[in-house]
Design a protein around this motif. Structure first.
Motif, mmCIF file in Angstrom:
data_model
loop_
_atom_site.group_PDB
_atom_site.id
_atom_site.type_symbol
_atom_site.label_atom_id
_atom_site.label_comp_id
_atom_site.label_asym_id
_atom_site.label_seq_id
_atom_site.Cartn_x
_atom_site.Cartn_y
_atom_site.Cartn_z
ATOM 1 N N ARG A 154 -8.993 -18.137 16.294
ATOM 2 C CA ARG A 154 -9.548 -18.745 15.081
ATOM 3 C C ARG A 154 -10.858 -18.037 14.776
ATOM 4 N NH1 ARG A 154 -7.381 -23.607 13.476
ATOM 5 N NH2 ARG A 154 -9.330 -24.206 12.454
ATOM 6 N N PRO A 158 -14.722 -19.165 9.112
ATOM 7 C CA PRO A 158 -13.507 -19.073 8.295
ATOM 8 C C PRO A 158 -13.777 -18.447 6.926
ATOM 9 C CG PRO A 158 -13.730 -21.251 9.281
ATOM 10 C CD PRO A 158 -15.028 -20.546 9.498
ATOM 11 N N LEU A 329 -8.099 -19.060 8.362
ATOM 12 C CA LEU A 329 -8.642 -19.702 9.563
ATOM 13 C C LEU A 329 -8.544 -18.846 10.813
ATOM 14 C CD1 LEU A 329 -7.288 -23.341 9.089
ATOM 15 C CD2 LEU A 329 -9.476 -22.360 8.343
ATOM 16 N N GLY A 330 -7.627 -17.881 10.822
ATOM 17 C CA GLY A 330 -7.475 -17.102 12.036
ATOM 18 C C GLY A 330 -6.367 -16.073 11.953
#
Length: 390
Positions: A154, A158, A329-330
């Motif tokens: 993650r 973000p 997010l990742g």
């Protein structure tokens, strides 16, 4: 583990040079298989595999064990190796003893059932990202050696979701699912004058020691040239100019440094816009047999692996299936590799100026998924089909 990391990254760099289109691949998934094969090979096959592995054959198995153990100990990474043999083939004890204790399995008399079992192993080990073994399990398969690699992270910070509409290049006129964020960490961006042209590298840091380096080359550079230069930056063999040292104006591929009106004396800021992407690829490793040291080993007219079994064995198939997903997010990726032996409000009042390093990836680019501590490249690829806006 330094020698092993260098050897794996060298294979990644050589494989990257073969890249011509959108793809994802993991040399870290192939390398242990080649190393175990080198340990059990003889003659020209052993010599070719040794060159591909980049370690002496008598050190290769230890390097493979070290790599697999290291991968499995990394947060966010899972790695596994499996060996399946038919009931009539007995692996030599010294060679089999070098494999992980839980690696051994049996190929049953029903090829369809065996295939189903191996596909289930691949899916389980990659959290469902890769659903099946990347090679066909022929009726005469005597031995299957496979690795599964899965990684997930993650982002420390973000991205926000936006719409990206490139004004030029191959993606001109498309509406893409864009990702955008801003920070003051100018060390996350650098430009290098590589041997084939300038390359911009953007590091996106994960929260568990796994990072993704996005690499954009000068127009006209091939995917292989861009990725190869990106690996040189990663391994610190090429000089770089970091974000805080870049000149005003166009400063590198996709990079512009500019002054903007500001309501306060803000620090220099890094603004990044990139599309999200999902890339999948299947690779027939025997199509590049020289790269992987499998030219002689694939010659079925004789056996090449007396250290593995008394039964004569040749490589009948070798492949990899890989996937990578980059989102707000990742990031996550997986690869299964196998060899088969067979016979942005309202305008404010501006009183100051701020400096912004603006990075926009709006044409095909590469990526390297990297373990931060060791600089081991876990997966690499090239993005030609970014995610479309929903």
């Amino acid at each position: 583990m330094n020698d092993t990391v260098r050897a794996v990254n060298a294979l990644t760099a050589r494989w990257a040079l073969q890249t011509r289109q959108g793809t994802v691949f993991s040399a870290a998934g192939v390398w242990p298989l080649l190393a175990f094969l080198a340990d059990g090979a003889t003659g020209p096959a052993r010599d070719e595999l040794t060159r591909a592995v980049g370690l002496q054959a008598d050190q290769a198995a230890a390097g493979a064990r070290e790599l697999l153990a290291g991968l499995d100990s990394m947060p966010g990474v899972g790695a596994a190796l499996g060996l399946w043999t038919d009931r009539a083939l007995e692996p030599r004890e010294p060679w089999a003893a070098g494999l992980p204790a839980d690696a051994l399995g049996v190929l049953g008399p029903d090829p369809a059932a065996s295939r189903e079992a191996l596909d289930a192993w691949a899916a389980e080990r990659t959290e469902g990202l890769v659903e099946r073994l990347p090679v066909r399990l022929a009726d005469d398969a005597r031995l299957v050696l496979a690795t599964a690699l899965a990684l997930r992270t993650r982002w420390q910070h973000p991205f926000g979701e936006t719409v990206l509409r490139p004004g030029s290049g191959p993606w001109q006129g498309r509406t893409l699912a864009g990702l955008r964020r801003s920070s003051v960490r100018l060390d996350r961006i650098c430009v290098t004058a590589g041997p084939d042209g300038d390359v911009t590298t953007l590091k996106v840091l994960g929260d568990n020691g796994l990072d993704v380096h996005l690499v954009l080359g000068a127009e006209g550079m091939s995917p292989g040239q861009v990725l190869h230069t990106g690996i040189g930056v990663l391994e610190r063999t090429l000089p770089v100019t970091t974000g805080g040292q870049l000149p005003y104006g166009p400063a590198g591929p996709g990079v512009v440094v500019e002054r903007r009106p500001s309501v306060a004396p803000d620090p220099i800021r890094l603004d990044v816009t990139t599309p999200g992407f999902t890339v999948r690829a299947d690779h027939d490793l025997l199509q590049h047999h020289g790269l992987f040291g499998l030219s002689t080993a694939a010659d079925a007219r004789e056996g090449h692996f007396p250290g593995i079994s008394a039964a004569p064995l040749a490589i009948g198939a070798a492949g990899q299936s890989a996937v990578a997903e980059f989102g707000p997010l990742g990031f996550r990726a997986a690869a299964v590799t196998a060899v088969v032996a067979a016979p942005g409000g309202a305008p404010p009042h501006h009183r100051h100026e701020s400096t912004v390093v603006r990075v926009t990836l709006d044409r095909p680019f590469g990526f390297l998924a990297v373990h931060r501590g060791t600089r081991l490249v876990l997966a690499a690829g090239w993005v030609t089909e970014p995610t479309a806006a929903g």
